[in-house]
Design an enzyme around this catalytic site. Structure first.
Site, PDB file in Angstrom:
ATOM      1  N   GLY A  18     100.781  30.972 -32.590  1.00 30.38           N
ATOM      2  CA  GLY A  18     101.838  30.175 -32.001  1.00 30.38           C
ATOM      3  C   GLY A  18     102.617  29.427 -33.054  1.00 30.38           C
ATOM      4  O   GLY A  18     102.586  29.779 -34.248  1.00 30.38           O
ATOM      5  N   TRP A  89      86.366  35.056 -32.262  1.00 31.54           N
ATOM      6  CA  TRP A  89      86.881  34.892 -33.625  1.00 31.54           C
ATOM      7  C   TRP A  89      86.004  33.935 -34.411  1.00 31.54           C
ATOM      8  O   TRP A  89      85.658  34.201 -35.570  1.00 31.54           O
ATOM      9  CB  TRP A  89      88.312  34.364 -33.590  1.00 31.54           C
ATOM     10  N   LYS A 183      98.640   9.726 -32.562  1.00 25.53           N
ATOM     11  CA  LYS A 183      99.215  11.064 -32.375  1.00 25.53           C
ATOM     12  C   LYS A 183      99.321  11.394 -30.892  1.00 25.53           C
ATOM     13  O   LYS A 183     100.297  12.012 -30.440  1.00 25.53           O
ATOM     14  CB  LYS A 183      98.365  12.113 -33.092  1.00 25.53           C
ATOM     15  N   ARG A 262     103.471  30.042 -19.931  1.00 26.52           N
ATOM     16  CA  ARG A 262     102.060  29.906 -20.330  1.00 26.52           C
ATOM     17  C   ARG A 262     101.436  28.674 -19.681  1.00 26.52           C
ATOM     18  O   ARG A 262     102.137  27.700 -19.382  1.00 26.52           O
ATOM     19  CB  ARG A 262     101.950  29.799 -21.851  1.00 26.52           C
ATOM     20  N   LEU A 264      99.579  25.101 -19.289  1.00 28.67           N
ATOM     21  CA  LEU A 264      99.914  23.870 -19.995  1.00 28.67           C
ATOM     22  C   LEU A 264      98.668  23.169 -20.555  1.00 28.67           C
ATOM     23  O   LEU A 264      97.547  23.439 -20.142  1.00 28.67           O
ATOM     24  CB  LEU A 264     100.655  22.919 -19.052  1.00 28.67           C
ATOM     25  N   GLU A 265      98.920  22.223 -21.449  1.00 26.94           N
ATOM     26  CA  GLU A 265      97.869  21.511 -22.169  1.00 26.94           C
ATOM     27  C   GLU A 265      97.643  20.113 -21.592  1.00 26.94           C
ATOM     28  O   GLU A 265      97.060  19.252 -22.246  1.00 26.94           O
ATOM     29  CB  GLU A 265      98.286  21.410 -23.647  1.00 26.94           C
TER      30      GLU A 265
END
Length: 307
Positions: A18, A89, A183, A262, A264-265
């Site tokens: 991304g 991964w 943040k 996509r 969402l977060e």
């Protein structure tokens, strides 16, 4: 930015193609690092737009975990909700000397990845301060900044040395809890409001929208302090200044995800505030309202086949 001739014996793998992963992998490649991009979609390297100029990075791309082995550094850059999907991964890339740097939004980054890496694997939470948008497979547009913040310690020093010369500026911070919530503030109003409204950062130059953002952040600041973060009015004002100064055509990662269909977060941003508020009995009515709306949008995206 010019390509350097620097080389490194460290082997680096970036999971996720991304905006964050693509931009990071391209910078590492241009700096001469031995970097592999681990992605679901095969692409012929990366094209990154920097200051309006397209540059190609011939980064090796692998789409099958069976084709990789342990490396020295793994940079996990998937969205927070996609962490479980990165497990194959992580299993393939982690060896006895591997450090996993978690470049994701939200709180509890090291704890989030712990179930998916071998026991004893070193992890490093990383706060990303840059805006990069994936506009198509293998195509990244960089909008703003190139900053990474990490907690103080030996792993952070090694991480800073690894990325020295890439254009990614690594800063070690003494109070990582406070840094994490600062943040989160950066994302907390911009991400849900741009995503829900389908508009870009220019909306925060409007007085009414700036006032709504302030109210959301003021509510979250009470939660942050209950969590042990040293945040207050200066952090709220500073975040609003960043919003107002952002390129009006820039967006947020959550907006980009909604535009691309996509998931969402939201659970790791707004949801983190609401959950922490519940733990400490701090009311969060505004953030809870946004969370309800974001969950409805996310359900629709998932029902439409978002992935």
């Amino acid at each position: 930015m010019s390509t350097t001739s620097r080389s490194s014996s460290a082997r680096l793998a970036v999971i996720g193609a991304g905006g964050v992963g693509g931009y990071t992998a391209a910078l590492a490649h241009w700096a001469g690092l031995d970097v592999t991009l681990c992605a679901r979609t095969p692409v012929d390297g990366l094209t990154v737009t920097l200051d309006g100029v397209d540059r190609h990075a011939a980064v090796p791309v692998v789409t099958d975990p069976a084709r990789v082995g342990p490396v020295d550094w793994v940079l996990l850059t998937t969205k927070a909700q996609d962490t479980p999907g990165a497990a194959p991964w992580l299993r393939a890339l982690c060896g006895p000397g591997t450090t996993v740097a978690v470049l994701q939004n939200g709180t509890g980054l090291a704890e989030r990845v712990a179930p998916y890496v071998p026991e004893g694997t070193a992890t490093l939470p990383v706060i990303c301060y840059f805006s990069a948008e994936r506009t198509a497979p293998g195509r990244i547009v960089h909008h703003l900044a190139s900053e990474l913040h990490v907690p103080q310690g030996p792993s952070s020093e090694a991480f800073a040395a690894l990325l020295d010369g890439t254009g990614l500026n690594v800063t070690q911070v003494p109070d990582f809890t406070t840094a994490t919530w600062r943040k989160l503030f950066f994302n907390l109003a911009a991400n849900p409001l741009t995503a829900l409204l389908g508009q870009r950062m220019g909306i925060f130059r409007e007085a009414e929208m700036a006032a709504l953002a302030r109210a959301l952040l003021t509510e979250a600041a009470q939660v942050a302090r209950a969590e042990g973060a040293d945040v207050g009015e200066s952090d709220i004002a500073g975040t609003l200044e960043i919003y107002a100064a952002a390129p009006p055509g820039g967006g947020s990662s959550m907006l980009y995800d909604r535009e691309a269909g996509r998931p969402l977060e939201h659970e790791y941003l707004t949801g983190a505030v609401v959950a922490a508020g519940d733990r400490h009995a701090v009311p969060t009515p505004l953030n809870r309202m946004l969370l309800t709306l974001l969950r409805a949008v996310d359900r629709d995206l998932r029902a439409s086949g978002g992935a």
